[in-house]
Design a protein around this motif. Structure first.
Motif, PDB file in Angstrom:
ATOM      1  N   HIS A  68     -34.182  17.671  32.746  1.00 52.17           N
ATOM      2  CA  HIS A  68     -34.219  16.823  31.558  1.00 52.17           C
ATOM      3  C   HIS A  68     -33.566  15.485  31.892  1.00 52.17           C
ATOM      4  O   HIS A  68     -32.416  15.438  32.318  1.00 52.17           O
ATOM      5  N   GLU A  72     -32.722  16.879  25.406  1.00 51.51           N
ATOM      6  CA  GLU A  72     -33.876  17.628  24.902  1.00 51.51           C
ATOM      7  C   GLU A  72     -33.363  18.545  23.810  1.00 51.51           C
ATOM      8  O   GLU A  72     -32.313  19.162  23.948  1.00 51.51           O
ATOM      9  N   ASN A 120     -39.605  15.042  30.888  1.00 52.34           N
ATOM     10  CA  ASN A 120     -38.981  15.829  31.953  1.00 52.34           C
ATOM     11  C   ASN A 120     -39.544  15.447  33.309  1.00 52.34           C
ATOM     12  O   ASN A 120     -40.649  14.909  33.405  1.00 52.34           O
TER      13      ASN A 120
END
Length: 137
Positions: A68, A72, A120
């Motif tokens: 990430h 997130e 991502n």
């Protein structure tokens, strides 16, 4: 800055500051490279990297190892989402800080709302799902 808009003609015709109401049931499920995982893009601002997705995961499906880049957030509507650090069950919420790396699985299936500040990074380029860049670190 351009106003983010879903790719629906009715929404594109709205004034820049108008609210955008989506009939989520009418949005198509988009396949991902991950078997048993589909998503509906609820909001996307490619310029800033923001995304909100409805994600449907079949029992036993997995999202491969990824990082990430920013926070997130995931709310589990149905089922559960499990990784190396724990399991988030129906009605519960998990958020991950920038730099968090994991593999996500849905042992019993799941329906999730995922909110991303930036896309991502998937460590295998072919694994990047719809709405995510196909980049490697």
């Amino acid at each position: 800055m351009a106003v983010p808009k879903p790719q629906l003609k009715a929404v594109q015709a709205l004034a820049p500051l108008a609210s955008r109401y989506l009939e989520v049931a009418a949005l198509p499920w988009q396949p991902t490279p991950f078997p048993g995982i589909e998503l509906k893009m609820l909001f996307e601002d490619k310029e800033r990297g923001l995304m909100t997705q409805l994600v449907r995961m079949a029992p036993g499906s997995s999202i491969t190892f990824h990082e990430h880049i920013d926070i997130e957030q995931t709310y589990v509507l149905e089922g559960s989402l499990k990784d190396e650090e724990g399991e988030c069950t129906q009605g519960n919420f998990v958020w991950r800080p920038a730099g968090n790396r994991h593999t996500a699985t849905a042992p019993h299936g799941a329906l999730l709302i995922g909110i991303f500040q930036k896309p991502n990074i998937f460590f295998d380029v072919k694994d990047a799902p719809a709405g995510f860049p196909r980049t490697q670190k």
